[in-house]
Motif scaffolding. Structure first.
Motif, PDB file in Angstrom:
ATOM      1  N   LEU A 122       1.522  10.051  -3.066  1.00 16.09           N
ATOM      2  CA  LEU A 122       1.276   8.925  -2.176  1.00 16.09           C
ATOM      3  C   LEU A 122       1.721   9.255  -0.754  1.00 16.09           C
ATOM      4  O   LEU A 122       1.085   8.826   0.212  1.00 16.09           O
ATOM      5  N   THR A 143      -6.190   7.779  -3.847  1.00 17.22           N
ATOM      6  CA  THR A 143      -5.253   8.525  -4.684  1.00 17.22           C
ATOM      7  C   THR A 143      -5.055   7.781  -5.999  1.00 17.22           C
ATOM      8  O   THR A 143      -5.164   6.554  -6.044  1.00 17.22           O
ATOM      9  N   ALA A 172      -4.785   3.185  -3.001  1.00 17.36           N
ATOM     10  CA  ALA A 172      -4.037   3.791  -4.105  1.00 17.36           C
ATOM     11  C   ALA A 172      -4.394   3.091  -5.412  1.00 17.36           C
ATOM     12  O   ALA A 172      -4.285   1.861  -5.512  1.00 17.36           O
TER      13      ALA A 172
END
Length: 277
Positions: A122, A143, A172
């Motif tokens: 991250l 991600t 994310a």
């Protein structure tokens, strides 16, 4: 791809994951199978702007596999997308291979950053998003993190940084299968409700079924279209099943990092074949 084609693609990727791990005699099937549908949505659902013929294309979207132990899922996805021959999957974890136990960006096209040390992905993704804003280059940064990985303190340092910097092109996806190598995340080191936690750090939060490819394509596509600098980053909490698609692996922490035996592979492949018959 149409919905049925995406389902078939995800099924083929799952088969390749199992075959390559069995051939290698080591690897991580559980978490690879749980994130397969997300990768299928990103790479084949029209979400990710990428080009196998030009992996370093300016303006592309970036993808970072923070949970690097799920490399078999990324490798199979990249092979099916045309980054390298599918036959090369059989070399996983073998001497001289480009397919290391964790992704190596120095060896394999399509791998943006070497990952594997949990908690770092991250931070890298946030740095990429910040860099895109500074240079004015187009593209979003996606991600995938594991929920067990979210026990790492660096994840929350990166989350705080991304929210403070208003990195609105950072998305994310949390592979929320609720299991890690030692058991249930709530027993090992309970992170609580990850959506509420990311929200508390200043992120926008979206929840989705991590195995509903249509919903993933729609959700991720919508988030990408709305992504903008100086906005809040987005955490997608994807509810998943560890070992998804193989009955004796599903929801079993023991399959976090264990290769199937030949007879187990045969059963697993038969189940996956029956699922799309």
């Amino acid at each position: 791809m149409e919905a049925s084609q995406l389902a078939e693609k995800a099924n083929d990727i799952r088969k390749d994951i199992l075959v390559m791990i069995t051939e290698a005699g080591s690897g991580h099937p559980g978490g690879s199978l749980s994130c397969t549908d997300m990768l299928t949505a990103l790479y084949f659902g029209g979400v990710l702007d990428h080009d196998p013929a030009d992996p370093a294309k300016v303006g592309r979207d970036r993808f970072i596999l923070a949970k690097g132990h799920a490399a078999p899922a990324l490798y199979a996805t990249l092979a099916h997308a045309g980054y390298f021959p599918i036959e090369e999957l059989a070399t996983l974890r073998k001497l001289g291979t480009r397919l290391q136990g964790h992704p190596d960006s120095n060896l394999l096209p399509g791998v943006e950053v070497s990952t594997g040390s949990l908690g770092q992905g991250l931070s890298v993704a946030a740095g990429l998003a910040a860099g895109l804003r500074l240079t004015g280059e187009a593209g979003c940064v996606f991600t995938i993190l594991g929920d067990g990985e979210c026990e790492e303190g660096q994840v929350w340092e990166a989350a705080m940084f991304a929210a403070h910097q208003r990195l609105g092109r950072l998305i994310a996806i949390i592979d929320n299968n609720e299991l890690q190598i030692d058991g249930c995340i709530h027993d090992v080191c309970d992170p609580g409700d990850l959506g509420e936690k990311f929200a508390a750090f200043g992120w926008d939060v979206v929840r989705v079924d991590g195995h509903d490819i249509d919903a993933l394509v729609a959700t991720l596509g919508r988030l990408k279209a709305a992504a903008a600098d100086e906005a809040a980053p987005v955490a997608v909490i994807a509810a998943t099943v560890k070992g998804k698609g193989v009955s004796f692996m599903e929801n079993q922490a023991g399959w976090h990092g264990k290769a199937p035996k030949a007879e187990e592979l045969e059963i697993a492949l038969a189940e996956l074949s029956a699922a799309v018959a």
